[in-house]
Design a protein around this motif. Structure first.
Motif, PDB file in Angstrom:
ATOM      1  N   ILE A   4       0.830  -1.195   0.000  1.00 22.65           N
ATOM      2  CA  ILE A   4       0.000   0.000   0.000  1.00 22.65           C
ATOM      3  C   ILE A   4       0.869   1.250   0.000  1.00 22.65           C
ATOM      4  O   ILE A   4       0.651   2.173  -0.766  1.00 22.65           O
ATOM      5  N   LYS A   5       1.849   1.287   0.903  1.00 15.02           N
ATOM      6  CA  LYS A   5       2.752   2.438   0.949  1.00 15.02           C
ATOM      7  C   LYS A   5       4.024   2.075   1.672  1.00 15.02           C
ATOM      8  O   LYS A   5       4.086   1.063   2.372  1.00 15.02           O
ATOM      9  N   ALA A  16      14.283   3.555  10.196  1.00 10.37           N
ATOM     10  CA  ALA A  16      13.718   2.239   9.903  1.00 10.37           C
ATOM     11  C   ALA A  16      12.710   2.422   8.779  1.00 10.37           C
ATOM     12  O   ALA A  16      11.964   3.408   8.759  1.00 10.37           O
ATOM     13  N   THR A  17      12.691   1.497   7.839  1.00  6.94           N
ATOM     14  CA  THR A  17      11.776   1.569   6.704  1.00  6.94           C
ATOM     15  C   THR A  17      10.562   0.699   6.984  1.00  6.94           C
ATOM     16  O   THR A  17      10.689  -0.474   7.331  1.00  6.94           O
ATOM     17  N   VAL A  18       9.374   1.290   6.810  1.00  5.17           N
ATOM     18  CA  VAL A  18       8.114   0.589   7.044  1.00  5.17           C
ATOM     19  C   VAL A  18       7.421   0.391   5.707  1.00  5.17           C
ATOM     20  O   VAL A  18       7.272   1.338   4.931  1.00  5.17           O
ATOM     21  N   THR A  19       6.996  -0.825   5.445  1.00  8.79           N
ATOM     22  CA  THR A  19       6.216  -1.124   4.252  1.00  8.79           C
ATOM     23  C   THR A  19       4.866  -1.646   4.706  1.00  8.79           C
ATOM     24  O   THR A  19       4.793  -2.616   5.459  1.00  8.79           O
ATOM     25  N   PHE A  29       2.415  -4.496   8.691  1.00 10.56           N
ATOM     26  CA  PHE A  29       3.525  -3.588   8.457  1.00 10.56           C
ATOM     27  C   PHE A  29       4.828  -4.348   8.655  1.00 10.56           C
ATOM     28  O   PHE A  29       5.000  -5.035   9.662  1.00 10.56           O
ATOM     29  N   ARG A  30       5.714  -4.234   7.673  1.00  8.53           N
ATOM     30  CA  ARG A  30       7.043  -4.861   7.765  1.00  8.53           C
ATOM     31  C   ARG A  30       8.050  -3.752   8.014  1.00  8.53           C
ATOM     32  O   ARG A  30       8.131  -2.790   7.237  1.00  8.53           O
ATOM     33  N   ILE A  31       8.794  -3.888   9.091  1.00  4.16           N
ATOM     34  CA  ILE A  31       9.757  -2.872   9.469  1.00  4.16           C
ATOM     35  C   ILE A  31      11.156  -3.426   9.303  1.00  4.16           C
ATOM     36  O   ILE A  31      11.480  -4.496   9.830  1.00  4.16           O
ATOM     37  N   LEU A  72       4.966   4.158  16.951  1.00  2.00           N
ATOM     38  CA  LEU A  72       5.621   5.055  15.990  1.00  2.00           C
ATOM     39  C   LEU A  72       4.923   5.011  14.634  1.00  2.00           C
ATOM     40  O   LEU A  72       4.742   6.041  13.980  1.00  2.00           O
ATOM     41  N   VAL A  73       4.528   3.806  14.206  1.00  2.00           N
ATOM     42  CA  VAL A  73       3.811   3.650  12.937  1.00  2.00           C
ATOM     43  C   VAL A  73       2.468   4.383  13.009  1.00  2.00           C
ATOM     44  O   VAL A  73       2.100   5.131  12.104  1.00  2.00           O
TER      45      VAL A  73
END
Length: 99
Positions: A4-5, A16-19, A29-31, A72-73
């Motif tokens: 989605i984003k 940290a990158t969140v997908t 969500f994958r962090i 945080l997300v």
């Protein structure tokens, strides 16, 4: 599983990158942490027996980290909500309730 984003957060002073991924039953969500000591984390929102929401890891076992990163997300998502407003011109000659 559709993406989605993707966005970045700061966890423990490091990026940290969140997908965000969409599933039939919700979203996950994958962090990916930039600190090598932390393995990637997958989290989602779950409901307890009182229907209270909480962040949990998939698979279970990293609950404390899921709660921390989940906040945080959620904060990022709340602060980046985009509102869309549509306006139209009045086209009907009949007076409306707002005239």
């Amino acid at each position: 599983m559709s993406v989605i984003k993707q966005f970045d957060i700061v966890y423990d002073g490091a990026p940290a990158t969140v997908t965000e991924h969409g599933l039939k039953s919700g979203r996950v969500f994958r962090i990916e942490f930039s600190k090598r000591a932390l393995l990637p984390l997958i989290i989602t929102v779950a409901h307890d027996e009182d229907d209270k929401k909480f962040w949990t890891s998939i698979p279970e076992g990293r609950q404390a980290l899921a709660e921390e990163v989940g906040k945080l997300v959620a904060s990022y998502l709340r602060s980046n909500i985009q509102i869309c407003v549509t306006t139209t011109d009045k086209k009907s000659p009949v007076p409306s309730l707002f005239d």
